[in-house]
Design a protein around this motif. Structure first.
Motif, PDB file in Angstrom:
ATOM      1  N   ALA A   1       0.820  -1.214   0.000  1.00  0.00           N
ATOM      2  CA  ALA A   1       0.000   0.000   0.000  1.00  0.00           C
ATOM      3  C   ALA A   1       0.853   1.262   0.000  1.00  0.00           C
ATOM      4  CB  ALA A   1      -0.918  -0.001   1.221  1.00  0.00           C
ATOM      5  N   ASP A   2       0.296   2.301  -0.579  1.00  0.00           N
ATOM      6  CA  ASP A   2       0.901   3.631  -0.544  1.00  0.00           C
ATOM      7  C   ASP A   2       0.399   4.417   0.657  1.00  0.00           C
ATOM      8  OD1 ASP A   2       2.282   3.517  -3.170  1.00  0.00           O
ATOM      9  OD2 ASP A   2       0.232   3.264  -3.889  1.00  0.00           O
ATOM     10  N   GLY A   3      -0.784   4.057   1.145  1.00  0.00           N
ATOM     11  CA  GLY A   3      -1.364   4.760   2.271  1.00  0.00           C
ATOM     12  C   GLY A   3      -2.328   3.889   3.039  1.00  0.00           C
ATOM     13  N   VAL A   4      -2.591   4.305   4.288  1.00  0.00           N
ATOM     14  CA  VAL A   4      -3.571   3.645   5.145  1.00  0.00           C
ATOM     15  C   VAL A   4      -4.547   4.704   5.631  1.00  0.00           C
ATOM     16  CG1 VAL A   4      -3.953   2.437   7.339  1.00  0.00           C
ATOM     17  CG2 VAL A   4      -1.955   1.865   5.946  1.00  0.00           C
ATOM     18  N   GLY A   5      -5.818   4.483   5.353  1.00  0.00           N
ATOM     19  CA  GLY A   5      -6.856   5.364   5.856  1.00  0.00           C
ATOM     20  C   GLY A   5      -7.549   4.706   7.023  1.00  0.00           C
ATOM     21  N   LEU A   6      -7.517   5.358   8.175  1.00  0.00           N
ATOM     22  CA  LEU A   6      -8.162   4.832   9.379  1.00  0.00           C
ATOM     23  C   LEU A   6      -9.453   5.597   9.624  1.00  0.00           C
ATOM     24  CD1 LEU A   6      -5.044   4.668  11.725  1.00  0.00           C
ATOM     25  CD2 LEU A   6      -6.038   2.807  10.372  1.00  0.00           C
ATOM     26  N   SER A   7     -10.531   4.894   9.852  1.00  0.00           N
ATOM     27  CA  SER A   7     -11.814   5.503  10.167  1.00  0.00           C
ATOM     28  C   SER A   7     -12.131   5.188  11.618  1.00  0.00           C
ATOM     29  CB  SER A   7     -12.898   4.932   9.255  1.00  0.00           C
ATOM     30  OG  SER A   7     -14.171   5.394   9.661  1.00  0.00           O
ATOM     31  N   ILE A   8     -12.222   6.250  12.439  1.00  0.00           N
ATOM     32  CA  ILE A   8     -12.422   6.047  13.875  1.00  0.00           C
ATOM     33  C   ILE A   8     -13.527   6.966  14.386  1.00  0.00           C
ATOM     34  CG2 ILE A   8     -11.351   6.147  16.147  1.00  0.00           C
ATOM     35  CD1 ILE A   8      -8.693   5.632  14.865  1.00  0.00           C
ATOM     36  N   LEU A   9     -14.519   6.350  15.006  1.00  0.00           N
ATOM     37  CA  LEU A   9     -15.603   7.101  15.622  1.00  0.00           C
ATOM     38  C   LEU A   9     -15.677   6.830  17.124  1.00  0.00           C
ATOM     39  CD1 LEU A   9     -18.308   6.360  12.911  1.00  0.00           C
ATOM     40  CD2 LEU A   9     -16.896   8.391  13.122  1.00  0.00           C
ATOM     41  N   SER A  10     -14.843   5.938  17.619  1.00  0.00           N
ATOM     42  CA  SER A  10     -14.953   5.443  18.990  1.00  0.00           C
ATOM     43  C   SER A  10     -14.288   6.324  20.033  1.00  0.00           C
ATOM     44  CB  SER A  10     -14.332   4.048  19.067  1.00  0.00           C
ATOM     45  OG  SER A  10     -12.929   4.130  18.839  1.00  0.00           O
ATOM     46  N   GLY A  11     -13.477   7.284  19.611  1.00  0.00           N
ATOM     47  CA  GLY A  11     -12.735   8.094  20.568  1.00  0.00           C
ATOM     48  C   GLY A  11     -11.363   7.552  20.899  1.00  0.00           C
ATOM     49  N   ALA A  12     -10.981   6.445  20.306  1.00  0.00           N
ATOM     50  CA  ALA A  12      -9.682   5.819  20.593  1.00  0.00           C
ATOM     51  C   ALA A  12      -8.590   6.277  19.629  1.00  0.00           C
ATOM     52  CB  ALA A  12      -9.823   4.307  20.543  1.00  0.00           C
ATOM     53  N   HIS A  13      -8.815   7.349  18.900  1.00  0.00           N
ATOM     54  CA  HIS A  13      -7.879   7.802  17.873  1.00  0.00           C
ATOM     55  C   HIS A  13      -6.506   8.174  18.421  1.00  0.00           C
ATOM     56  CE1 HIS A  13     -10.340  11.188  19.238  1.00  0.00           C
ATOM     57  NE2 HIS A  13      -9.215  11.895  19.169  1.00  0.00           N
ATOM     58  N   MET A  14      -6.435   8.699  19.631  1.00  0.00           N
ATOM     59  CA  MET A  14      -5.149   9.128  20.185  1.00  0.00           C
ATOM     60  C   MET A  14      -4.276   7.944  20.582  1.00  0.00           C
ATOM     61  SD  MET A  14      -5.040  12.319  19.753  1.00  0.00           S
ATOM     62  CE  MET A  14      -3.547  12.705  20.648  1.00  0.00           C
ATOM     63  N   THR A  15      -4.860   6.773  20.697  1.00  0.00           N
ATOM     64  CA  THR A  15      -4.104   5.550  20.976  1.00  0.00           C
ATOM     65  C   THR A  15      -3.833   4.770  19.700  1.00  0.00           C
ATOM     66  OG1 THR A  15      -5.126   5.390  23.149  1.00  0.00           O
ATOM     67  CG2 THR A  15      -4.113   3.388  22.280  1.00  0.00           C
ATOM     68  N   LEU A  16      -4.880   4.543  18.911  1.00  0.00           N
ATOM     69  CA  LEU A  16      -4.779   3.661  17.753  1.00  0.00           C
ATOM     70  C   LEU A  16      -3.984   4.259  16.588  1.00  0.00           C
ATOM     71  CD1 LEU A  16      -8.422   2.280  17.833  1.00  0.00           C
ATOM     72  CD2 LEU A  16      -6.330   1.065  18.481  1.00  0.00           C
ATOM     73  N   CYS A  17      -4.190   5.522  16.284  1.00  0.00           N
ATOM     74  CA  CYS A  17      -3.496   6.131  15.135  1.00  0.00           C
ATOM     75  C   CYS A  17      -1.980   6.188  15.341  1.00  0.00           C
ATOM     76  CB  CYS A  17      -4.065   7.508  14.835  1.00  0.00           C
ATOM     77  SG  CYS A  17      -5.796   7.466  14.352  1.00  0.00           S
TER      78      CYS A  17
END
Length: 139
Positions: A58-74
């Motif tokens: 892949a050239d890129g990864v798009g993460l879709s987050i609605l759970s509020g865990a973005h500061m940990t998972l990303c």
């Protein structure tokens, strides 16, 4: 990463978030624009996402987050890509991201953050501008 051919992006739903409509809308918009998309489905761990991105070249990864865990998972996805010598795979994020968290995500290595209401064409344009030149210069 791709040496030739279309831009290739992995779209993933990390963590326990069970809502994937936005991810599917973005994946469809990218596909309609000629970008190859691998959608991993719901409940993906960062390790699974990184393994898929590397396996799919892949050239890129798009993460879709609605759970509020973005500061940990990303940041974890960015860190794992670095550890696997794949830091050239750019990570972009969409979802419910508070304004106060956008700069810390960018500081952690996320290339772009798209909040609710962002037109899909803006995401397509960003992917083409940020991931396309890398593909063009690699060949």
């Amino acid at each position: 990463m791709s040496e030739s051919g279309p831009i290739r992006v992995v779209i993933a739903k990390p963590g326990l978030d069970g809502h994937d409509r936005g991810a599917k809308v973005v994946a469809r918009a990218l596909r309609d624009a000629g970008i190859e998309v691998v959608y991993t489905g719901l409940h993906q761990m960062p390790e699974q996402i990184v393994a898929t991105a590397i396996q799919e070249d892949a050239d890129g990864v798009g993460l879709s987050i609605l759970s509020g865990a973005h500061m940990t998972l990303c940041p974890k996805v960015v860190e794992l890509l670095r550890e696997r010598d794949a830091a050239d795979i750019k990570v972009f994020v969409g979802g419910i991201i508070p304004d106060a968290d956008i700069q810390p995500l960018l500081d952690a290595g996320v290339a772009a953050v798209f909040t609710p209401g962002t037109p899909t064409q803006s995401i397509v344009d960003w992917v083409n501008a940020q991931l396309g030149p890398a593909v063009a210069t690699a060949s």
